[in-house]
Write a protein that holds these residues in place. Structure first.
Motif, PDB file in Angstrom:
ATOM      1  N   ALA A   1      -8.609  -6.440   1.352  1.00  0.00           N
ATOM      2  CA  ALA A   1      -7.718  -6.803   0.284  1.00  0.00           C
ATOM      3  C   ALA A   1      -6.160  -6.847   1.042  1.00  0.00           C
ATOM      4  O   ALA A   1      -5.526  -7.547   0.412  1.00  0.00           O
TER       5      ALA A   1
ATOM      6  N   LEU B   1       1.005 -10.303  -5.018  1.00  0.00           N
ATOM      7  CA  LEU B   1       1.132  -9.356  -3.934  1.00  0.00           C
ATOM      8  C   LEU B   1       1.627 -10.230  -2.581  1.00  0.00           C
ATOM      9  O   LEU B   1       2.727 -10.019  -2.149  1.00  0.00           O
TER      10      LEU B   1
ATOM     11  N   ILE C   1      -2.188  -1.616   3.049  1.00  0.00           N
ATOM     12  CA  ILE C   1      -3.324  -1.755   2.032  1.00  0.00           C
ATOM     13  C   ILE C   1      -4.673  -1.597   2.843  1.00  0.00           C
ATOM     14  O   ILE C   1      -4.565  -1.769   4.016  1.00  0.00           O
ATOM     15  N   VAL C   2      -5.484  -0.904   2.187  1.00  0.00           N
ATOM     16  CA  VAL C   2      -6.763  -0.568   2.896  1.00  0.00           C
ATOM     17  C   VAL C   2      -7.802  -1.775   2.642  1.00  0.00           C
ATOM     18  O   VAL C   2      -7.868  -2.230   1.609  1.00  0.00           O
TER      19      VAL C   2
ATOM     20  N   ASP D   1      -1.217   2.189  13.892  1.00  0.00           N
ATOM     21  CA  ASP D   1      -2.612   2.919  14.223  1.00  0.00           C
ATOM     22  C   ASP D   1      -2.298   3.891  15.490  1.00  0.00           C
ATOM     23  O   ASP D   1      -1.488   3.182  16.461  1.00  0.00           O
TER      24      ASP D   1
ATOM     25  N   GLY E   1       0.691  -1.102  -0.070  1.00  0.00           N
ATOM     26  CA  GLY E   1       0.036  -0.106  -0.060  1.00  0.00           C
ATOM     27  C   GLY E   1       0.996   1.243   0.198  1.00  0.00           C
ATOM     28  O   GLY E   1       0.543   2.281   0.615  1.00  0.00           O
TER      29      GLY E   1
ATOM     30  N   GLY F   1      -4.370   0.623  -8.382  1.00  0.00           N
ATOM     31  CA  GLY F   1      -4.710   1.489  -9.519  1.00  0.00           C
ATOM     32  C   GLY F   1      -3.783   2.537  -9.858  1.00  0.00           C
ATOM     33  O   GLY F   1      -3.721   2.972 -11.224  1.00  0.00           O
TER      34      GLY F   1
ATOM     35  N   GLU G   1      -8.272  -3.596   9.175  1.00  0.00           N
ATOM     36  CA  GLU G   1      -9.409  -4.438   8.780  1.00  0.00           C
ATOM     37  C   GLU G   1      -8.757  -6.021   8.548  1.00  0.00           C
ATOM     38  O   GLU G   1      -9.571  -6.757   8.801  1.00  0.00           O
TER      39      GLU G   1
ATOM     40  N   GLY H   1      -0.718   5.065  -0.864  1.00  0.00           N
ATOM     41  CA  GLY H   1      -1.602   5.443  -0.019  1.00  0.00           C
ATOM     42  C   GLY H   1      -1.136   6.555   1.124  1.00  0.00           C
ATOM     43  O   GLY H   1      -0.005   6.956   0.856  1.00  0.00           O
TER      44      GLY H   1
HETATM   45  P1  NDP Z   1      -5.226   5.057   1.194  1.00  0.00           P
HETATM   46  O1  NDP Z   1      -6.577   4.882   0.638  1.00  0.00           O
HETATM   47  O2  NDP Z   1      -4.481   6.216   1.473  1.00  0.00           O
HETATM   48  O3  NDP Z   1      -4.188   3.964   0.601  1.00  0.00           O
HETATM   49  C1  NDP Z   1      -4.341   2.405   0.321  1.00  0.00           C
HETATM   50  C2  NDP Z   1      -3.374   1.805  -0.278  1.00  0.00           C
HETATM   51  O4  NDP Z   1      -3.767   0.317  -0.493  1.00  0.00           O
HETATM   52  C3  NDP Z   1      -2.912   2.303  -1.561  1.00  0.00           C
HETATM   53  O5  NDP Z   1      -1.783   2.254  -2.006  1.00  0.00           O
HETATM   54  C4  NDP Z   1      -3.848   1.456  -2.438  1.00  0.00           C
HETATM   55  O6  NDP Z   1      -3.194   1.640  -3.834  1.00  0.00           O
HETATM   56  C5  NDP Z   1      -3.892   0.232  -2.053  1.00  0.00           C
HETATM   57  N1  NDP Z   1      -4.887  -0.641  -2.418  1.00  0.00           N
HETATM   58  C6  NDP Z   1      -6.354  -0.112  -2.469  1.00  0.00           C
HETATM   59  N2  NDP Z   1      -7.111  -1.062  -2.755  1.00  0.00           N
HETATM   60  C7  NDP Z   1      -6.309  -2.193  -2.837  1.00  0.00           C
HETATM   61  C8  NDP Z   1      -6.371  -3.509  -3.337  1.00  0.00           C
HETATM   62  N3  NDP Z   1      -7.635  -4.063  -3.563  1.00  0.00           N
HETATM   63  N4  NDP Z   1      -5.441  -4.385  -3.387  1.00  0.00           N
HETATM   64  C9  NDP Z   1      -4.327  -3.924  -3.250  1.00  0.00           C
HETATM   65  N5  NDP Z   1      -3.902  -2.633  -2.686  1.00  0.00           N
HETATM   66  C10 NDP Z   1      -4.886  -1.821  -2.821  1.00  0.00           C
HETATM   67  O7  NDP Z   1      -5.239   4.256   2.617  1.00  0.00           O
HETATM   68  P2  NDP Z   1      -4.545   4.871   3.970  1.00  0.00           P
HETATM   69  O8  NDP Z   1      -3.206   4.899   3.769  1.00  0.00           O
HETATM   70  O9  NDP Z   1      -5.247   5.970   4.497  1.00  0.00           O
HETATM   71  O10 NDP Z   1      -5.092   3.421   4.875  1.00  0.00           O
HETATM   72  C11 NDP Z   1      -4.058   2.399   4.911  1.00  0.00           C
HETATM   73  C12 NDP Z   1      -4.561   1.488   6.054  1.00  0.00           C
HETATM   74  O11 NDP Z   1      -4.060   2.164   7.179  1.00  0.00           O
HETATM   75  C13 NDP Z   1      -6.291   1.176   6.281  1.00  0.00           C
HETATM   76  O12 NDP Z   1      -6.296   0.044   6.891  1.00  0.00           O
HETATM   77  C14 NDP Z   1      -6.452   2.232   7.378  1.00  0.00           C
HETATM   78  O13 NDP Z   1      -7.440   1.827   8.170  1.00  0.00           O
HETATM   79  C15 NDP Z   1      -4.980   2.207   8.152  1.00  0.00           C
HETATM   80  N6  NDP Z   1      -4.779   3.380   8.976  1.00  0.00           N
HETATM   81  C16 NDP Z   1      -4.650   4.593   8.191  1.00  0.00           C
HETATM   82  C17 NDP Z   1      -4.138   5.759   8.749  1.00  0.00           C
HETATM   83  C18 NDP Z   1      -4.084   7.292   8.167  1.00  0.00           C
HETATM   84  O14 NDP Z   1      -3.734   8.221   8.959  1.00  0.00           O
HETATM   85  N7  NDP Z   1      -4.230   7.241   6.936  1.00  0.00           N
HETATM   86  C19 NDP Z   1      -4.128   5.902  10.400  1.00  0.00           C
HETATM   87  C20 NDP Z   1      -4.065   4.503  11.120  1.00  0.00           C
HETATM   88  C21 NDP Z   1      -4.647   3.522  10.316  1.00  0.00           C
HETATM   89  P3  NDP Z   1      -3.559   2.469  -5.071  1.00  0.00           P
HETATM   90  O15 NDP Z   1      -3.134   3.970  -4.614  1.00  0.00           O
HETATM   91  O16 NDP Z   1      -2.927   2.290  -6.178  1.00  0.00           O
HETATM   92  O17 NDP Z   1      -5.312   2.852  -5.151  1.00  0.00           O
END
Ligand code: NDP
Length: 383
Positions: free
Chosen positions: A102, A83, A98-99, A147, A8, A37, A123, A11
């Motif tokens: 998945a 993956l 990864i969110v 977290d 991930g 994506g 999750e 993200g």
């Molecule tokens: P984002 O939506 O910003 O990023 C998600 C990441 O997962 C991206 O790299 C995305 O790729 C990838 N992804 C999405 N769908 C799929 C899939 N089907 N298969 C494989 N990879 C996938 O999420 P966050 O960074 O905000 O959150 C990530 C995790 O961390 C979550 O579980 C969230 O609950 C947890 N979290 C997040 C916090 C935060 O501050 N953001 C704080 C604490 C926990 P692409 O960009 O190519 O779509």
């Protein structure tokens, strides 16, 4: 030199992790970076950090990824199996970011090879629960919570015996609709829901924060990680998001971890663990903040924490059903198909109609997740 894989990488958590690594480039070697994506960003990051392999979950995008990496010598791969294969490669640290569910199979692959995992992907733990913890115990893997709340608790528990814990308090900002009356909540839009007052996060967790499902998932996450029992876990709304969580001991001492609302702080503690490292975050200015306030959550307006507690009490597959139904409902809300208050109502509906047996293995969890999604989607269709 330490090696790291980021599941991930494109993200919000991936970006915060890579920001810290960029500042300490000489210390880190990047093994795998993964995305779904966002191929252009994945390729850009893979080139910048000289990753060994870049993986997209989307098989159809492999030619595009190959082309974006042409001449770099970086391996390109695609699909869920790729993956999992990338997550199973040796790395000193794997950030599971990864969110959604998945992320479950790749996170399990990193666990099964006995690695150290910085777990952001709550999750996956909520859904797989005992199956994931069983794999951790068998492989000798180390789970470090990313977290902010769980990272805070992890820090407050360090050097103490959890048998002496009287209460763990997870703090919650309350999200952007914290003070909205029920009749206004019905009108909340996706654009309003993703605009979090304190944190800059991905869309799904931002909506979860607005509904309080994020705190519900975190309650289940804490229940698994810290093993103190549900009756010793509570939630307090703390609008300033400065105290990230607290542990109260039997002698009346409460230890809290405080810090700015910036995920680079908990991520730094995971990257450097058991040491400490510098971050670019401004030090906490408590005099400028002035006041820290706390209040009980309002489960009449935000039923998500009640539903999560009930799912945890029921145990077995119910947390996986809750998570899957929520993922479907959040996606429908973000797509404009259902209203904000329907998210929790929909999850409750699915929970009341589907109670599969407890999963024994990863395949069982994946099957429960798939069936719960199927039912959640079917229930959304007009009768
Ligand atoms: P984002 O939506 O910003 O990023 C998600 C990441 O997962 C991206 O790299 C995305 O790729 C990838 N992804 C999405 N769908 C799929 C899939 N089907 N298969 C494989 N990879 C996938 O999420 P966050 O960074 O905000 O959150 C990530 C995790 O961390 C979550 O579980 C969230 O609950 C947890 N979290 C997040 C916090 C935060 O501050 N953001 C704080 C604490 C926990 P692409 O960009 O190519 O779509």
């Amino acid at each position: 030199m330490r090696s790291i894989s980021i599941l991930g990488a494109t993200g919000s958590i991936g970006a915060s992790t890579l920001d810290l690594i960029r500042r300490d480039r000489g210390r880190w070697q990047v093994t795998a970076l993964t995305a779904n994506g966002n191929i252009a960003e994945l390729a850009r990051l893979a080139r910048e950090f000289s990753a060994q392999v870049a993986v997209t979950a989307d098989e159809a995008r492999l030619p595009e990824l190959r082309e974006a990496l042409a001449g770099s010598g970086i391996e390109a791969a695609a699909g869920v199996d790729a993956l999992v294969e990338a997550a199973a490669r040796p790395a000193d640290l794997t950030i599971a970011a990864i969110v959604g569910c998945a992320g479950l199979a790749p996170t399990m692959a990193a666990i099964e090879r006995g690695g150290t995992i910085g777990l952001a992907n709550k999750e996956a733990l909520v859904s797989a629960g005992d199956v994931m913890l069983g794999a951790v115990a068998r492989s000798g893997a180390t789970l470090l919570p990313v977290d902010s709340e769980h990272n805070a608790i992890f820090q407050c528990l360090a050097g103490n015996d959890s048998a002496h814990v009287r209460m763990i308090t997870l703090t919650a900002s309350g999200g952007p609709f914290r003070d909205w009356p029920q009749e206004r909540l019905v009108t909340a839009t996706p654009a309003q829901a993703v605009r979090h007052p304190n944190w800059n996060m991905g869309a799904k967790i931002s909506v979860d924060s607005a509904t309080m499902f994020n705190k519900g998932l975190e309650l289940i996450e804490a229940w698994h990680l810290f093993q103190v029992g549900l009756d010793r876990l509570r939630i307090l709304v703390h609008p300033q998001s400065i105290v990230h969580s607290m542990v109260e001991y039997r002698d009346g001492s409460t230890l809290a971890q405080l810090g700015p609302s910036d995920m680079r702080v908990p991520l730094a503690s995971v990257l450097a663990w058991p040491e400490r490292m510098d971050t670019p975050c401004d030090p906490l200015d408590l005099a400028a903040i002035g006041e820290l306030s706390f209040r009980m959550p309002d489960e009449a307006r935000f039923p998500a924490t009640r539903l999560a507690r009930q799912a945890a009490e029921a145990g077995g597959a119910m947390p996986a059903v809750l998570n899957a139904a929520n993922e479907v409902a959040v996606a429908a809300f973000l797509a404009g198909q259902i209203g904000f208050t329907r998210i929790a109502a929909h999850v409750e509906d699915v929970l009341s109609r589907y109670a599969p047996p407890a999963p024994d293995c990863l395949a069982d969890v994946v099957a429960v997740d798939a069936e719960a999604r199927h039912r959640a989607l079917a229930l959304m269709e007009p009768a």
